[in-house]
Design an enzyme around this catalytic site. Structure first.
Site, PDB file in Angstrom:
ATOM      1  N   ASP A   1       3.813  -7.824  -7.570  1.00  0.00           N
ATOM      2  CA  ASP A   1       3.595  -7.320  -6.222  1.00  0.00           C
ATOM      3  C   ASP A   1       2.093  -7.112  -5.985  1.00  0.00           C
ATOM      4  O   ASP A   1       1.309  -8.032  -6.157  1.00  0.00           O
ATOM      5  CB  ASP A   1       4.423  -6.050  -6.033  1.00  0.00           C
ATOM      6  CG  ASP A   1       4.452  -5.525  -4.613  1.00  0.00           C
ATOM      7  OD1 ASP A   1       5.172  -6.109  -3.784  1.00  0.00           O
ATOM      8  OD2 ASP A   1       3.746  -4.541  -4.328  1.00  0.00           O
ATOM      9  N   ARG A   2       1.649  -5.904  -5.586  1.00  0.00           N
ATOM     10  CA  ARG A   2       0.226  -5.674  -5.343  1.00  0.00           C
ATOM     11  C   ARG A   2      -0.595  -5.979  -6.593  1.00  0.00           C
ATOM     12  O   ARG A   2      -1.712  -6.502  -6.511  1.00  0.00           O
ATOM     13  CB  ARG A   2      -0.049  -4.227  -4.905  1.00  0.00           C
ATOM     14  CG  ARG A   2       0.805  -3.713  -3.778  1.00  0.00           C
ATOM     15  CD  ARG A   2       0.827  -4.622  -2.574  1.00  0.00           C
ATOM     16  NE  ARG A   2      -0.446  -4.664  -1.857  1.00  0.00           N
ATOM     17  CZ  ARG A   2      -0.682  -5.462  -0.817  1.00  0.00           C
ATOM     18  NH1 ARG A   2       0.252  -6.294  -0.395  1.00  0.00           N
ATOM     19  NH2 ARG A   2      -1.847  -5.433  -0.199  1.00  0.00           N
TER      20      ARG A   2
ATOM     21  N   TRP B   1       4.195  -4.420   5.609  1.00  0.00           N
ATOM     22  CA  TRP B   1       2.814  -4.895   5.589  1.00  0.00           C
ATOM     23  C   TRP B   1       2.082  -4.466   6.858  1.00  0.00           C
ATOM     24  O   TRP B   1       0.912  -4.084   6.803  1.00  0.00           O
ATOM     25  CB  TRP B   1       2.792  -6.417   5.474  1.00  0.00           C
ATOM     26  CG  TRP B   1       2.923  -6.945   4.079  1.00  0.00           C
ATOM     27  CD1 TRP B   1       3.762  -6.499   3.105  1.00  0.00           C
ATOM     28  CD2 TRP B   1       2.178  -8.025   3.504  1.00  0.00           C
ATOM     29  NE1 TRP B   1       3.609  -7.247   1.966  1.00  0.00           N
ATOM     30  CE2 TRP B   1       2.653  -8.182   2.186  1.00  0.00           C
ATOM     31  CE3 TRP B   1       1.198  -8.877   3.994  1.00  0.00           C
ATOM     32  CZ2 TRP B   1       2.139  -9.171   1.337  1.00  0.00           C
ATOM     33  CZ3 TRP B   1       0.693  -9.860   3.155  1.00  0.00           C
ATOM     34  CH2 TRP B   1       1.156  -9.994   1.828  1.00  0.00           C
TER      35      TRP B   1
ATOM     36  N   HIS C   1      13.366  -8.192  -5.917  1.00  0.00           N
ATOM     37  CA  HIS C   1      11.912  -8.094  -5.944  1.00  0.00           C
ATOM     38  C   HIS C   1      11.344  -7.461  -7.214  1.00  0.00           C
ATOM     39  O   HIS C   1      10.306  -7.891  -7.712  1.00  0.00           O
ATOM     40  CB  HIS C   1      11.450  -7.294  -4.728  1.00  0.00           C
ATOM     41  CG  HIS C   1       9.973  -7.034  -4.684  1.00  0.00           C
ATOM     42  ND1 HIS C   1       9.040  -8.046  -4.606  1.00  0.00           N
ATOM     43  CD2 HIS C   1       9.263  -5.865  -4.713  1.00  0.00           C
ATOM     44  CE1 HIS C   1       7.818  -7.523  -4.573  1.00  0.00           C
ATOM     45  NE2 HIS C   1       7.935  -6.215  -4.637  1.00  0.00           N
TER      46      HIS C   1
END
Length: 301
Positions: free
Chosen positions: A109-110, A155, A277
Site C-alpha cells: 500500500d503506501r 484518496w 487488499h
C-alpha cells in the site's frame, strides 16, 4: 502489543536526520526492509516477518507520520514533508544507520509507494523491490474514472483541505480504521484482534491522522511532480521488481498489474494471491514464500 505479535524482534529508535523512526529488527542474513501501508503500522507484517527472519535480517519500520515514528510538521509547499521522496529518505537513512549499504525492500500500500520512490532515488542501495497491491500513483491518477473514485474514494477524502478529514476521522478513529479495513478483506486469514487494537491505538493520535492526510495530499501534488519528472527523463526502476496483489482486491480487479508496472520498471514479475487488499495479513504464508523465492532468484539469500 508489539512484543506479543513480534516475539524476538528487538525494538530500536533510529534518528533519520531529525525524524525519529520506530524500528524492529530480527533474523540473520541479507537485509530486508518491510514497509507498511494505511492505516497500519509495521505490525501488518507480524505473520510474515517471523517466517522470513530465518533467512534474512528483517527490518520493520513505521513510516514517518504513522505508528510510533515522529510526525514532523508539514509547512513546506506541496506537503513536501510527506512526499514519498522524504519518506523514502527516512528509510534509506535508517538502513544506513543499521549498517546496511544495500538491501531489498518490500512495501504494501503506501509503503509500496515509498519503496518505489526508494528504488528510484537510491538505486545503488536497493537490490530488489516488491510492491504489494498497488500500481504506481501516476498511473492511478492518470486513469482515474468513476470506478476508481468509488473504489478509492478515500484518496480524495483524505486529500481534502481545511481539516475536514482530520475532524471527521478524529470523532471516531476506531470506527474509521476498523470499517476501512474490513471493507477490503475477502476470504483470507482474519485480522488479529491485537493487531487491530494496535492500529486503532496509533491512529487515535490526532497527529497521526493529520500526518496520514498529508501523505495523501502529497500524493496528489508533489509526488505527481516527481513522478512526471521521472517519466519525462525516462527513469525506470533498475532493480528486479516483484508485484503481488490480491485476486479479490480493487487493484486485482481493475488493472493488468504486471503490464502497468512494466512501464515503470525494467524487469517485473508477479502474481495474484488468494486475498483482498491486506496481502501480508490475509495471505501471510503465500506472501512469505513467493517473496523469499523471488529474492533467492536475485541471489539475495
Amino acid at each position: 502489543m508489539n512484543d506479543e505479535l513480534l516475539p524476538g524482534f528487538t525494538a530500536r529508535r533510529v534518528d533519520a536526520e531529525g525524524v525519529g523512526v520506530n524500528v524492529r529488527v530480527a533474523g540473520d542474513g541479507p537485509p530486508l526492509l518491510l514497509l507498511h501501508g494505511y492505516p497500519q503500522t509495521h505490525v501488518i507484517w507480524h505473520r510474515v516477518a517471523p517466517l522470513l527472519a530465518s533467512r534474512y535480517t528483517v527490518v520493520l519500520t513505521d513510516l514517518r507520520g504513522y505508528g510510533d515514528s515522529d510526525k514532523p510538521a508539514s509547512t513546506a509547499p506541496g506537503h513536501a514533508a510527506y512526499s514519498k521522496r522524504a519518506m523514502a529518505a527516512d528509510q534509506y537513512l535508517v538502513m544506513r544507520e543499521l549498517g546496511f549499504e544495500r538491501f531489498a525492500v518490500a512495501g504494501h500500500d503506501r509503503g509500496g509507494r515509498v519503496a518505489h520512490r526508494l528504488a528510484l532515488d537510491y538505486a545503488d542501495a536497493v537490490a530488489a523491490l516488491a510492491v504489494l497491491d498497488i500500481v504506481p500513483t501516476r498511473h492511478t491518477f492518470a486513469t482515474a474514472d468513476t470506478h476508481f473514485a468509488l473504489g478509492y474514494y478515500h484518496w480524495f477524502f483524505l486529500a481534502a483541505g481545511n481539516g475536514i478529514p482530520e475532524h471527521l476521522i478524529g470523532a471516531d478513529p476506531g470506527f474509521w480504521v476498523r470499517t476501512r479495513m474490513q471493507a477490503r478483506h475477502h476470504g483470507g486469514t482474519p485480522f488479529h484482534p491485537t493487531a487491530m487494537a494496535e492500529y486503532v491505538r496509533c491512529f487515535s493520535d490526532p497527529a497521526a491522522i493529520h500526518a496520514s492526510c498529508e501523505d495523501y495530499r502529497a500524493a496528489a501534488g508533489i509526488d505527481l511532480e516527481h513522478d512526471e519528472a521521472d517519466a519525462a527523463a525516462g527513469r525506470l526502476v533498475e532493480c528486479p521488481v516483484l508485484a503481488l496483489w490480491g485476486e479479490h482486491s480493487f487493484v486485482g480487479r481493475s488493472y493488468d498489474v504486471l503490464d502497468v508496472w512494466r512501464d515503470y520498471a525494467k524487469v517485473v514479475i508477479g502474481q495474484a494471491l488468494p486475498c483482498d487488499h491486506y496481502v501480508p495479513e490475509e495471505a501471510p504464508e503465500a506472501t512469505a514464500s513467493v517473496l523469499a523465492e523471488f529474492l533467492a532468484r536475485q541471489g539475495w539469500s
